[in-house]
Design an enzyme around this catalytic site. Structure first.
Site, PDB file in Angstrom:
ATOM      1  N   LYS A  11       6.435   6.346  -4.550  1.00 42.73           N
ATOM      2  CA  LYS A  11       6.500   5.002  -3.964  1.00 42.73           C
ATOM      3  C   LYS A  11       7.899   4.383  -4.084  1.00 42.73           C
ATOM      4  O   LYS A  11       8.713   4.838  -4.900  1.00 42.73           O
ATOM      5  CB  LYS A  11       5.462   4.115  -4.661  1.00 42.73           C
ATOM      6  CG  LYS A  11       4.009   4.555  -4.442  1.00 42.73           C
ATOM      7  CD  LYS A  11       3.060   3.582  -5.132  1.00 42.73           C
ATOM      8  CE  LYS A  11       1.600   3.936  -4.856  1.00 42.73           C
ATOM      9  NZ  LYS A  11       0.690   2.927  -5.454  1.00 42.73           N
ATOM     10  N   TYR A  51      -3.382   1.978   4.055  1.00 35.57           N
ATOM     11  CA  TYR A  51      -4.202   1.390   2.994  1.00 35.57           C
ATOM     12  C   TYR A  51      -5.350   0.532   3.549  1.00 35.57           C
ATOM     13  O   TYR A  51      -5.864  -0.338   2.841  1.00 35.57           O
ATOM     14  CB  TYR A  51      -3.330   0.551   2.054  1.00 35.57           C
ATOM     15  CG  TYR A  51      -2.574   1.361   1.020  1.00 35.57           C
ATOM     16  CD1 TYR A  51      -3.252   2.059   0.015  1.00 35.57           C
ATOM     17  CD2 TYR A  51      -1.190   1.415   1.011  1.00 35.57           C
ATOM     18  CE1 TYR A  51      -2.578   2.785  -0.950  1.00 35.57           C
ATOM     19  CE2 TYR A  51      -0.493   2.144   0.047  1.00 35.57           C
ATOM     20  CZ  TYR A  51      -1.200   2.823  -0.938  1.00 35.57           C
ATOM     21  OH  TYR A  51      -0.529   3.540  -1.903  1.00 35.57           O
ATOM     22  N   PHE A  59      -5.236  -7.734  -3.713  1.00 33.42           N
ATOM     23  CA  PHE A  59      -3.862  -7.254  -3.877  1.00 33.42           C
ATOM     24  C   PHE A  59      -3.287  -6.626  -2.596  1.00 33.42           C
ATOM     25  O   PHE A  59      -2.168  -6.120  -2.601  1.00 33.42           O
ATOM     26  CB  PHE A  59      -3.780  -6.246  -5.029  1.00 33.42           C
ATOM     27  CG  PHE A  59      -4.708  -5.055  -4.880  1.00 33.42           C
ATOM     28  CD1 PHE A  59      -4.347  -3.959  -4.107  1.00 33.42           C
ATOM     29  CD2 PHE A  59      -5.943  -5.039  -5.519  1.00 33.42           C
ATOM     30  CE1 PHE A  59      -5.202  -2.869  -3.967  1.00 33.42           C
ATOM     31  CE2 PHE A  59      -6.815  -3.952  -5.378  1.00 33.42           C
ATOM     32  CZ  PHE A  59      -6.433  -2.870  -4.601  1.00 33.42           C
ATOM     33  N   ARG A  87      -4.305  13.956  -9.586  1.00 33.27           N
ATOM     34  CA  ARG A  87      -4.781  12.693 -10.178  1.00 33.27           C
ATOM     35  C   ARG A  87      -4.569  12.713 -11.697  1.00 33.27           C
ATOM     36  O   ARG A  87      -4.232  11.695 -12.289  1.00 33.27           O
ATOM     37  CB  ARG A  87      -6.275  12.488  -9.875  1.00 33.27           C
ATOM     38  CG  ARG A  87      -6.628  12.389  -8.401  1.00 33.27           C
ATOM     39  CD  ARG A  87      -6.266  11.101  -7.749  1.00 33.27           C
ATOM     40  NE  ARG A  87      -6.772   9.933  -8.420  1.00 33.27           N
ATOM     41  CZ  ARG A  87      -6.572   8.676  -7.999  1.00 33.27           C
ATOM     42  NH1 ARG A  87      -5.871   8.440  -6.906  1.00 33.27           N
ATOM     43  NH2 ARG A  87      -7.047   7.655  -8.669  1.00 33.27           N
ATOM     44  N   THR A  93      -4.429   4.192 -12.801  1.00 38.52           N
ATOM     45  CA  THR A  93      -3.784   3.243 -11.883  1.00 38.52           C
ATOM     46  C   THR A  93      -2.910   2.245 -12.636  1.00 38.52           C
ATOM     47  O   THR A  93      -1.773   1.980 -12.251  1.00 38.52           O
ATOM     48  CB  THR A  93      -4.868   2.471 -11.088  1.00 38.52           C
ATOM     49  OG1 THR A  93      -5.758   3.419 -10.498  1.00 38.52           O
ATOM     50  CG2 THR A  93      -4.251   1.605 -10.003  1.00 38.52           C
ATOM     51  N   ARG A 104       2.591   8.068 -14.451  1.00 37.91           N
ATOM     52  CA  ARG A 104       2.524   6.605 -14.547  1.00 37.91           C
ATOM     53  C   ARG A 104       2.846   6.106 -15.952  1.00 37.91           C
ATOM     54  O   ARG A 104       3.460   5.056 -16.119  1.00 37.91           O
ATOM     55  CB  ARG A 104       1.162   6.118 -14.047  1.00 37.91           C
ATOM     56  CG  ARG A 104       1.095   6.169 -12.508  1.00 37.91           C
ATOM     57  CD  ARG A 104      -0.286   5.949 -11.998  1.00 37.91           C
ATOM     58  NE  ARG A 104      -0.322   5.669 -10.562  1.00 37.91           N
ATOM     59  CZ  ARG A 104      -1.422   5.676  -9.834  1.00 37.91           C
ATOM     60  NH1 ARG A 104      -2.588   5.939 -10.411  1.00 37.91           N
ATOM     61  NH2 ARG A 104      -1.373   5.424  -8.546  1.00 37.91           N
ATOM     62  N   ASN A 114       3.288   1.324  -9.296  1.00 40.19           N
ATOM     63  CA  ASN A 114       2.887   2.395 -10.214  1.00 40.19           C
ATOM     64  C   ASN A 114       3.356   3.782  -9.754  1.00 40.19           C
ATOM     65  O   ASN A 114       2.768   4.798 -10.083  1.00 40.19           O
ATOM     66  CB  ASN A 114       1.376   2.343 -10.478  1.00 40.19           C
ATOM     67  CG  ASN A 114       0.570   2.458  -9.202  1.00 40.19           C
ATOM     68  OD1 ASN A 114       1.126   2.665  -8.136  1.00 40.19           O
ATOM     69  ND2 ASN A 114      -0.738   2.355  -9.321  1.00 40.19           N
ATOM     70  N   HIS A 117       1.212   7.814  -5.485  1.00 41.31           N
ATOM     71  CA  HIS A 117      -0.117   7.781  -4.876  1.00 41.31           C
ATOM     72  C   HIS A 117      -0.625   9.214  -4.819  1.00 41.31           C
ATOM     73  O   HIS A 117       0.163  10.139  -4.629  1.00 41.31           O
ATOM     74  CB  HIS A 117      -0.038   7.233  -3.444  1.00 41.31           C
ATOM     75  CG  HIS A 117      -1.293   7.474  -2.654  1.00 41.31           C
ATOM     76  ND1 HIS A 117      -2.360   6.617  -2.691  1.00 41.31           N
ATOM     77  CD2 HIS A 117      -1.663   8.512  -1.862  1.00 41.31           C
ATOM     78  CE1 HIS A 117      -3.341   7.112  -1.935  1.00 41.31           C
ATOM     79  NE2 HIS A 117      -2.939   8.266  -1.420  1.00 41.31           N
ATOM     80  N   GLU A 128      -5.245  11.575   4.985  1.00 40.62           N
ATOM     81  CA  GLU A 128      -3.923  11.075   4.589  1.00 40.62           C
ATOM     82  C   GLU A 128      -2.815  12.056   4.978  1.00 40.62           C
ATOM     83  O   GLU A 128      -1.738  11.648   5.407  1.00 40.62           O
ATOM     84  CB  GLU A 128      -3.916  10.778   3.084  1.00 40.62           C
ATOM     85  CG  GLU A 128      -4.805   9.590   2.754  1.00 40.62           C
ATOM     86  CD  GLU A 128      -4.924   9.285   1.266  1.00 40.62           C
ATOM     87  OE1 GLU A 128      -5.570   8.283   0.939  1.00 40.62           O
ATOM     88  OE2 GLU A 128      -4.374  10.044   0.434  1.00 40.62           O
TER      89      GLU A 128
HETATM   90  N1  UDP Z   1      -3.315  -1.939  -6.835  1.00 36.74           N
HETATM   91  C1  UDP Z   1      -2.854  -3.181  -7.227  1.00 36.74           C
HETATM   92  N2  UDP Z   1      -3.658  -3.955  -8.030  1.00 36.74           N
HETATM   93  C2  UDP Z   1      -4.895  -3.555  -8.427  1.00 36.74           C
HETATM   94  C3  UDP Z   1      -5.369  -2.290  -8.024  1.00 36.74           C
HETATM   95  C4  UDP Z   1      -4.550  -1.504  -7.215  1.00 36.74           C
HETATM   96  O1  UDP Z   1      -1.746  -3.584  -6.882  1.00 36.74           O
HETATM   97  O2  UDP Z   1      -5.584  -4.311  -9.137  1.00 36.74           O
HETATM   98  C5  UDP Z   1      -2.456  -1.092  -5.979  1.00 36.74           C
HETATM   99  C6  UDP Z   1      -1.778   0.029  -6.784  1.00 36.74           C
HETATM  100  O3  UDP Z   1      -0.472   0.226  -6.268  1.00 36.74           O
HETATM  101  C7  UDP Z   1      -2.689   1.223  -6.518  1.00 36.74           C
HETATM  102  C8  UDP Z   1      -3.086   0.962  -5.062  1.00 36.74           C
HETATM  103  O4  UDP Z   1      -3.234  -0.443  -4.971  1.00 36.74           O
HETATM  104  O5  UDP Z   1      -1.999   2.444  -6.712  1.00 36.74           O
HETATM  105  C9  UDP Z   1      -4.360   1.649  -4.623  1.00 36.74           C
HETATM  106  O6  UDP Z   1      -5.400   1.328  -5.521  1.00 36.74           O
HETATM  107  P1  UDP Z   1      -6.435   2.422  -6.059  1.00 36.74           P
HETATM  108  O7  UDP Z   1      -7.518   1.691  -6.777  1.00 36.74           O
HETATM  109  O8  UDP Z   1      -6.826   3.324  -4.913  1.00 36.74           O
HETATM  110  O9  UDP Z   1      -5.589   3.224  -7.166  1.00 36.74           O
HETATM  111  P2  UDP Z   1      -4.928   4.689  -7.213  1.00 36.74           P
HETATM  112  O10 UDP Z   1      -5.833   5.625  -6.447  1.00 36.74           O
HETATM  113  O11 UDP Z   1      -3.551   4.570  -6.582  1.00 36.74           O
HETATM  114  O12 UDP Z   1      -4.847   5.024  -8.677  1.00 36.74           O
END
Ligand code: UDP
Length: 140
Positions: A11, A51, A59, A87, A93, A104, A114, A117, A128
């Site tokens: 990112k 997204y 958010f 993952r 996250t 992370r 973070n 992705h 994707e």
């Molecule tokens: N995100 C955020 N606040 C939150 C949860 C998610 O800003 O409370 C953002 C963060 O950048 C995250 C993305 O939204 O990576 C997608 O969220 P997801 O729950 O899919 O998490 P990921 O799969 O990236 O761990």
């Protein structure tokens, strides 16, 4: 275990801090192969489309803003169990909850910024990958 492909992004918060190599090294040492990679500066519209599943979340605006604030490296990763493996290497996250040794934990700034992705399932990986790459850009 099956050889799979997954979609990954480094990112803008990470490209800004010149962490493309450091993050790719963790992915490669973790058993994943980069079979496609390019640097894109996504538009707000592209970020909203990518997204879309989060569009009702509080958010969403911030997420679209941060993803279009600078260059992103989009990648296709290949390896055994690549979706789950990626993952695992990414970590939780929220970097506060991320395990030692994860991307992370080492590099994320916050839950929003973070650093990476990764697709969360086979169907999303397929969608994707297709969002960013044509078949001829993926060289296994
Ligand atoms: N995100 C955020 N606040 C939150 C949860 C998610 O800003 O409370 C953002 C963060 O950048 C995250 C993305 O939204 O990576 C997608 O969220 P997801 O729950 O899919 O998490 P990921 O799969 O990236 O761990």
């Amino acid at each position: 275990m099956a050889v799979e492909r997954t979609f990954s992004m480094i990112k803008p918060d990470a490209t800004r801090r010149n962490l493309t190599g450091a993050i790719t090294k963790i992915l490669e040492e973790g058993g994943l192969r980069v079979v496609a990679s390019k640097r894109v500066w996504m538009s707000q519209r592209q970020a909203e489309g990518f997204y879309a599943v989060h569009k009702e979340r509080p958010f969403f605006g911030e997420l679209v803003e941060s993803m279009s604030a600078g260059p992103t490296i989009v990648q296709v990763l290949e390896g055994e169990n690549a979706i789950a493996r990626n993952r695992e290497l990414m970590g939780a996250t929220n970097p506060k909850d991320a395990a030692e040794g994860t991307i992370r934990k080492a590099h994320a700034l916050s839950i929003g910024e973070n650093s990476v992705h990764g697709s969360d399932a086979a169907e999303t990986a397929k969608e994707e990958i297709a969002y960013w790459f044509s078949q001829t850009e993926i060289v296994g």
